[in-house]
Scaffold this motif. Structure first.
Motif, mmCIF file in Angstrom:
data_model
loop_
_atom_site.group_PDB
_atom_site.id
_atom_site.type_symbol
_atom_site.label_atom_id
_atom_site.label_comp_id
_atom_site.label_asym_id
_atom_site.label_seq_id
_atom_site.Cartn_x
_atom_site.Cartn_y
_atom_site.Cartn_z
ATOM 1 N N GLU A 251 12.855 -9.250 50.167
ATOM 2 C CA GLU A 251 14.069 -8.422 50.147
ATOM 3 C C GLU A 251 14.666 -8.344 48.754
ATOM 4 N N ARG A 252 14.677 -9.469 48.029
ATOM 5 C CA ARG A 252 15.226 -9.491 46.674
ATOM 6 C C ARG A 252 14.403 -8.611 45.739
ATOM 7 N N LYS A 255 14.703 -4.758 46.605
ATOM 8 C CA LYS A 255 15.962 -4.176 46.128
ATOM 9 C C LYS A 255 15.948 -3.984 44.619
ATOM 10 N N THR A 261 17.438 -1.406 49.940
ATOM 11 C CA THR A 261 16.921 -2.471 50.796
ATOM 12 C C THR A 261 15.702 -1.925 51.536
#
Length: 332
Positions: A251-252, A255, A261
Protein backbone atom coordinates in the motif's frame (compact mmCIF):
# COMPACT_ATOMS: atom_id res chain seq x y z
CA UNK A 1 -6.88 51.79 -14.83
CA UNK A 2 -5.67 48.30 -13.97
CA UNK A 3 -2.38 47.08 -15.39
CA UNK A 4 -2.63 43.56 -16.82
CA UNK A 5 0.70 41.92 -17.59
CA UNK A 6 0.50 38.84 -19.81
CA UNK A 7 3.76 36.93 -19.55
CA UNK A 8 5.37 35.70 -22.76
CA UNK A 9 7.65 32.90 -21.55
CA UNK A 10 10.01 30.84 -23.67
CA UNK A 11 8.04 27.81 -24.80
CA UNK A 12 4.71 29.47 -24.07
CA UNK A 13 1.58 28.31 -25.88
CA UNK A 14 0.38 30.96 -28.31
CA UNK A 15 -3.34 30.46 -27.70
CA UNK A 16 -3.07 31.09 -23.97
CA UNK A 17 -0.94 34.18 -24.62
CA UNK A 18 -3.19 35.78 -27.22
CA UNK A 19 -6.58 34.88 -25.71
CA UNK A 20 -6.13 36.92 -22.51
CA UNK A 21 -5.18 39.93 -24.64
CA UNK A 22 -8.35 39.46 -26.69
CA UNK A 23 -10.61 39.04 -23.66
CA UNK A 24 -9.39 42.12 -21.78
CA UNK A 25 -9.35 44.14 -25.01
CA UNK A 26 -13.00 43.21 -25.63
CA UNK A 27 -13.87 44.40 -22.13
CA UNK A 28 -12.28 47.75 -22.90
CA UNK A 29 -14.15 47.96 -26.22
CA UNK A 30 -17.45 47.09 -24.54
CA UNK A 31 -16.96 49.71 -21.83
CA UNK A 32 -16.12 52.36 -24.41
CA UNK A 33 -19.25 51.45 -26.40
CA UNK A 34 -21.33 52.21 -23.30
CA UNK A 35 -19.65 55.58 -22.79
CA UNK A 36 -17.28 54.42 -20.06
CA UNK A 37 -13.48 54.64 -20.05
CA UNK A 38 -11.42 51.49 -20.67
CA UNK A 39 -10.52 49.59 -17.52
CA UNK A 40 -7.42 47.60 -18.48
CA UNK A 41 -3.97 48.59 -19.69
CA UNK A 42 -2.70 45.41 -21.32
CA UNK A 43 0.95 44.56 -21.85
CA UNK A 44 2.58 41.39 -23.15
CA UNK A 45 5.89 41.13 -21.31
CA UNK A 46 8.87 38.85 -21.83
CA UNK A 47 12.53 38.50 -21.01
CA UNK A 48 13.41 39.86 -24.45
CA UNK A 49 11.89 42.05 -27.16
CA UNK A 50 11.06 38.93 -29.18
CA UNK A 51 10.24 35.54 -27.67
CA UNK A 52 9.87 32.19 -29.50
CA UNK A 53 6.75 30.23 -28.52
CA UNK A 54 4.94 27.03 -29.52
CA UNK A 55 8.11 25.03 -30.00
CA UNK A 56 9.68 28.01 -31.86
CA UNK A 57 6.93 28.06 -34.50
CA UNK A 58 5.99 31.67 -33.70
CA UNK A 59 7.87 34.75 -32.59
CA UNK A 60 6.03 37.15 -30.28
CA UNK A 61 6.95 40.83 -30.25
CA UNK A 62 6.50 41.86 -26.63
CA UNK A 63 5.15 45.25 -25.54
CA UNK A 64 7.68 45.49 -22.73
CA UNK A 65 10.55 43.64 -21.17
CA UNK A 66 10.04 42.36 -17.67
CA UNK A 67 12.85 44.43 -16.16
CA UNK A 68 11.06 47.62 -17.22
CA UNK A 69 7.76 46.83 -15.45
CA UNK A 70 7.99 48.14 -11.91
CA UNK A 71 4.40 47.54 -10.87
CA UNK A 72 1.34 45.69 -12.15
CA UNK A 73 -2.11 44.71 -10.87
CA UNK A 74 -2.71 41.34 -12.53
CA UNK A 75 -0.24 38.81 -13.94
CA UNK A 76 -1.38 36.17 -16.44
CA UNK A 77 0.84 33.08 -16.77
CA UNK A 78 0.13 31.16 -20.00
CA UNK A 79 0.53 27.44 -20.59
CA UNK A 80 4.00 26.06 -21.35
CA UNK A 81 5.35 23.35 -23.63
CA UNK A 82 5.42 19.83 -22.18
CA UNK A 83 9.13 19.70 -21.24
CA UNK A 84 8.63 21.37 -17.86
CA UNK A 85 12.17 21.03 -16.52
CA UNK A 86 13.54 22.72 -19.65
CA UNK A 87 11.08 25.59 -19.73
CA UNK A 88 11.01 26.25 -16.01
CA UNK A 89 14.78 26.69 -16.23
CA UNK A 90 14.51 28.96 -19.28
CA UNK A 91 11.90 31.13 -17.52
CA UNK A 92 13.40 31.23 -14.03
CA UNK A 93 13.90 35.02 -14.23
CA UNK A 94 10.12 35.48 -14.05
CA UNK A 95 9.98 33.92 -10.57
CA UNK A 96 11.54 36.63 -8.33
CA UNK A 97 9.68 39.31 -10.30
CA UNK A 98 6.32 37.57 -9.73
CA UNK A 99 7.02 37.10 -6.03
CA UNK A 100 7.91 40.79 -5.68
CA UNK A 101 4.80 41.88 -7.58
CA UNK A 102 2.51 39.65 -5.50
CA UNK A 103 3.97 40.96 -2.25
CA UNK A 104 3.37 44.45 -3.64
CA UNK A 105 -0.33 43.77 -4.14
CA UNK A 106 -0.56 42.19 -7.60
CA UNK A 107 -2.78 39.17 -8.25
CA UNK A 108 -1.61 36.19 -10.33
CA UNK A 109 -3.53 33.78 -12.59
CA UNK A 110 -2.07 30.66 -14.20
CA UNK A 111 -3.67 29.15 -17.29
CA UNK A 112 -3.62 25.35 -17.69
CA UNK A 113 -0.07 24.03 -17.18
CA UNK A 114 1.14 27.56 -16.49
CA UNK A 115 0.49 26.31 -12.94
CA UNK A 116 3.98 24.78 -13.00
CA UNK A 117 5.61 28.20 -13.36
CA UNK A 118 3.31 29.63 -10.69
CA UNK A 119 4.12 26.74 -8.34
CA UNK A 120 7.84 27.39 -8.82
CA UNK A 121 7.43 30.76 -7.07
CA UNK A 122 6.53 29.07 -3.78
CA UNK A 123 3.43 31.25 -3.52
CA UNK A 124 1.12 28.22 -3.82
CA UNK A 125 2.53 26.37 -0.82
CA UNK A 126 -0.36 25.52 1.49
CA UNK A 127 -2.90 26.60 -1.11
CA UNK A 128 -5.01 24.81 -3.69
CA UNK A 129 -4.58 24.95 -7.44
CA UNK A 130 -5.60 23.08 -10.55
CA UNK A 131 -4.01 22.31 -13.91
CA UNK A 132 -4.60 20.13 -16.95
CA UNK A 133 -5.69 16.64 -15.88
CA UNK A 134 -3.02 15.11 -18.07
CA UNK A 135 -0.27 16.86 -16.10
CA UNK A 136 -1.57 15.92 -12.66
CA UNK A 137 0.90 13.13 -11.85
CA UNK A 138 3.93 15.17 -12.94
CA UNK A 139 2.71 18.16 -10.94
CA UNK A 140 2.20 16.09 -7.79
CA UNK A 141 5.68 14.66 -8.11
CA UNK A 142 7.31 18.07 -8.63
CA UNK A 143 5.25 20.00 -6.06
CA UNK A 144 4.04 17.59 -3.35
CA UNK A 145 3.53 20.47 -0.89
CA UNK A 146 0.70 21.97 -3.00
CA UNK A 147 -2.88 20.75 -2.76
CA UNK A 148 -3.86 19.91 -6.31
CA UNK A 149 -7.61 19.77 -6.98
CA UNK A 150 -7.54 18.09 -10.35
CA UNK A 151 -11.29 18.11 -10.98
CA UNK A 152 -11.73 21.89 -10.70
CA UNK A 153 -12.01 24.31 -13.60
CA UNK A 154 -11.05 27.33 -11.47
CA UNK A 155 -9.40 27.92 -8.11
CA UNK A 156 -9.34 31.24 -6.27
CA UNK A 157 -6.88 31.39 -3.40
CA UNK A 158 -6.65 34.91 -2.01
CA UNK A 159 -5.51 36.62 -5.18
CA UNK A 160 -3.87 33.58 -6.77
CA UNK A 161 -5.92 31.85 -9.45
CA UNK A 162 -5.52 28.76 -11.60
CA UNK A 163 -7.50 27.03 -14.32
CA UNK A 164 -7.94 23.48 -15.54
CA UNK A 165 -6.92 22.02 -18.87
CA UNK A 166 -7.51 22.96 -22.47
CA UNK A 167 -9.77 25.92 -23.17
CA UNK A 168 -11.10 26.07 -19.63
CA UNK A 169 -8.66 28.93 -19.09
CA UNK A 170 -11.25 31.11 -20.86
CA UNK A 171 -13.61 30.39 -17.95
CA UNK A 172 -10.96 31.77 -15.59
CA UNK A 173 -10.43 34.86 -17.75
CA UNK A 174 -14.16 35.60 -17.64
CA UNK A 175 -14.19 34.94 -13.90
CA UNK A 176 -11.55 37.68 -13.60
CA UNK A 177 -13.56 39.96 -15.88
CA UNK A 178 -16.55 39.69 -13.55
CA UNK A 179 -14.37 40.33 -10.51
CA UNK A 180 -12.63 43.41 -11.89
CA UNK A 181 -15.16 44.85 -14.37
CA UNK A 182 -18.54 43.72 -13.06
CA UNK A 183 -21.45 41.65 -14.28
CA UNK A 184 -22.40 43.48 -17.48
CA UNK A 185 -18.96 43.10 -19.16
CA UNK A 186 -18.85 39.51 -17.88
CA UNK A 187 -22.20 38.65 -19.50
CA UNK A 188 -21.17 40.39 -22.71
CA UNK A 189 -17.88 38.45 -22.88
CA UNK A 190 -19.51 35.11 -22.04
CA UNK A 191 -21.85 35.65 -25.01
CA UNK A 192 -19.19 37.12 -27.29
CA UNK A 193 -16.76 34.23 -26.71
CA UNK A 194 -19.62 31.70 -26.28
CA UNK A 195 -18.33 30.29 -23.00
CA UNK A 196 -20.42 27.99 -20.80
CA UNK A 197 -19.80 29.48 -17.34
CA UNK A 198 -21.97 26.83 -15.67
CA UNK A 199 -19.23 24.26 -16.21
CA UNK A 200 -17.45 23.93 -12.87
CA UNK A 201 -15.38 20.75 -13.23
CA UNK A 202 -13.08 19.08 -15.74
CA UNK A 203 -13.97 15.64 -14.35
CA UNK A 204 -16.05 14.56 -17.40
CA UNK A 205 -13.06 15.20 -19.67
CA UNK A 206 -10.42 13.31 -17.69
CA UNK A 207 -8.96 10.21 -19.34
CA UNK A 208 -7.30 8.05 -16.70
CA UNK A 209 -4.16 6.44 -18.10
CA UNK A 210 -2.62 5.40 -14.81
CA UNK A 211 0.74 6.52 -13.48
CA UNK A 212 3.48 4.25 -14.77
CA UNK A 213 6.26 6.80 -14.92
CA UNK A 214 8.08 5.25 -11.97
CA UNK A 215 10.77 2.65 -11.32
CA UNK A 216 8.88 0.25 -9.02
CA UNK A 217 8.53 -2.89 -11.13
CA UNK A 218 6.37 -4.71 -8.57
CA UNK A 219 3.85 -1.87 -8.51
CA UNK A 220 3.83 -1.74 -12.29
CA UNK A 221 2.94 -5.46 -12.30
CA UNK A 222 0.12 -4.76 -9.84
CA UNK A 223 -1.20 -1.98 -12.09
CA UNK A 224 -1.11 -4.21 -15.15
CA UNK A 225 -2.93 -6.97 -13.28
CA UNK A 226 -5.67 -4.57 -12.22
CA UNK A 227 -6.04 -3.22 -15.75
CA UNK A 228 -6.25 -6.70 -17.31
CA UNK A 229 -8.80 -7.98 -14.79
CA UNK A 230 -11.34 -5.19 -14.51
CA UNK A 231 -14.19 -7.71 -14.29
CA UNK A 232 -12.81 -9.13 -11.04
CA UNK A 233 -13.00 -7.90 -7.46
CA UNK A 234 -9.35 -7.31 -6.65
CA UNK A 235 -8.14 -6.91 -3.05
CA UNK A 236 -4.93 -5.62 -1.53
CA UNK A 237 -4.38 -9.03 0.08
CA UNK A 238 -4.65 -10.70 -3.33
CA UNK A 239 -2.08 -8.36 -4.87
CA UNK A 240 0.25 -8.65 -1.88
CA UNK A 241 0.21 -12.45 -2.10
CA UNK A 242 0.74 -12.38 -5.85
CA UNK A 243 3.78 -10.09 -5.51
CA UNK A 244 5.12 -11.66 -2.29
CA UNK A 245 4.93 -8.32 -0.49
CA UNK A 246 3.56 -7.33 2.88
CA UNK A 247 0.19 -5.61 2.73
CA UNK A 248 1.36 -2.36 4.33
CA UNK A 249 4.51 -2.30 2.20
CA UNK A 250 2.43 -2.76 -0.97
CA UNK A 251 0.00 0.00 0.00
CA UNK A 252 2.83 2.41 0.84
CA UNK A 253 4.73 1.74 -2.39
CA UNK A 254 1.57 1.83 -4.52
CA UNK A 255 0.57 5.24 -3.16
CA UNK A 256 4.08 6.61 -3.63
CA UNK A 257 4.34 5.36 -7.22
CA UNK A 258 0.85 6.18 -8.51
CA UNK A 259 -0.49 8.92 -6.19
CA UNK A 260 -3.50 6.62 -5.65
CA UNK A 261 -4.32 3.95 -3.11
CA UNK A 262 -4.92 0.46 -4.52
CA UNK A 263 -8.65 0.96 -4.07
CA UNK A 264 -8.65 4.36 -5.77
CA UNK A 265 -6.60 3.05 -8.68
CA UNK A 266 -8.88 0.05 -9.14
CA UNK A 267 -11.97 2.28 -9.16
CA UNK A 268 -10.41 4.70 -11.66
CA UNK A 269 -9.46 1.85 -14.02
CA UNK A 270 -12.92 0.28 -13.81
CA UNK A 271 -14.72 3.57 -14.39
CA UNK A 272 -12.43 4.41 -17.31
CA UNK A 273 -13.37 1.08 -18.91
CA UNK A 274 -17.05 1.80 -18.21
CA UNK A 275 -16.76 5.23 -19.84
CA UNK A 276 -15.25 3.66 -22.97
CA UNK A 277 -18.04 1.08 -23.12
CA UNK A 278 -20.78 3.69 -22.68
CA UNK A 279 -19.32 5.74 -25.51
CA UNK A 280 -18.59 2.95 -27.99
CA UNK A 281 -21.10 0.15 -27.32
CA UNK A 282 -24.85 -0.39 -27.12
CA UNK A 283 -24.71 -2.23 -23.79
CA UNK A 284 -27.18 -0.89 -21.25
CA UNK A 285 -25.89 0.59 -18.00
CA UNK A 286 -26.30 -2.64 -16.01
CA UNK A 287 -24.43 -4.64 -18.63
CA UNK A 288 -21.60 -2.10 -18.54
CA UNK A 289 -21.62 -2.24 -14.75
CA UNK A 290 -21.25 -6.04 -14.65
CA UNK A 291 -18.52 -5.95 -17.32
CA UNK A 292 -16.28 -3.88 -15.07
CA UNK A 293 -16.85 -5.97 -11.95
CA UNK A 294 -19.55 -4.08 -10.09
CA UNK A 295 -22.59 -5.95 -8.74
CA UNK A 296 -24.25 -3.07 -6.87
CA UNK A 297 -26.07 -0.56 -9.05
CA UNK A 298 -25.91 2.06 -6.31
CA UNK A 299 -22.17 1.62 -5.74
CA UNK A 300 -21.46 1.79 -9.49
CA UNK A 301 -23.55 4.91 -10.08
CA UNK A 302 -22.16 6.65 -6.99
CA UNK A 303 -18.54 5.92 -7.92
CA UNK A 304 -19.11 6.83 -11.57
CA UNK A 305 -20.62 10.20 -10.67
CA UNK A 306 -17.94 10.96 -8.09
CA UNK A 307 -15.18 10.40 -10.64
CA UNK A 308 -16.79 11.89 -13.76
CA UNK A 309 -19.25 14.39 -12.35
CA UNK A 310 -22.03 12.77 -14.39
CA UNK A 311 -24.29 9.75 -14.03
CA UNK A 312 -23.68 6.87 -16.48
CA UNK A 313 -26.83 7.86 -18.41
CA UNK A 314 -25.74 11.51 -18.59
CA UNK A 315 -22.25 10.52 -19.69
CA UNK A 316 -23.59 8.33 -22.50
CA UNK A 317 -25.98 11.05 -23.66
CA UNK A 318 -23.14 13.57 -23.76
CA UNK A 319 -20.39 11.51 -25.38
CA UNK A 320 -21.90 8.51 -27.22
CA UNK A 321 -21.49 9.51 -30.85
CA UNK A 322 -24.52 7.61 -32.10
CA UNK A 323 -26.76 9.39 -29.63
CA UNK A 324 -25.15 12.77 -30.24
CA UNK A 325 -25.40 12.34 -34.03
CA UNK A 326 -29.03 11.25 -33.73
CA UNK A 327 -29.84 14.32 -31.67
CA UNK A 328 -28.18 16.59 -34.21
CA UNK A 329 -30.09 14.96 -37.07
CA UNK A 330 -33.39 15.49 -35.24
CA UNK A 331 -32.59 19.16 -34.70
CA UNK A 332 -31.77 19.62 -38.38
Amino acid sequence: MKQVTILVPHGGMMGSIEMPRQVFSEVNAYLESTGKPPLFRIQMAGLAAQVPVNNDRYLVNTDAQLKDIKQTDLIIIPALEADMDKYLAKNSEFIPWMVKQYKGGAEIASLCVGAFLLASTGLLTGRRCTTHWRAVNVFKRMFPEIELVEDKIITDERGIYSSGGGLSFVNLLLYLVEKFAGQAPFIFCSKFFQVDMDRKAQSPFIIFNGQKDHEDESIRKAQEFIEKNIHQRITVDQLANMLALGKRNLERRFKKATSNTVGEYTQRVKIEAAKASLVSSRYNVNEVMYSVGYTSTKAFRTTFKRITGLSPVQYRAKYNWEQVAGHIMKEN
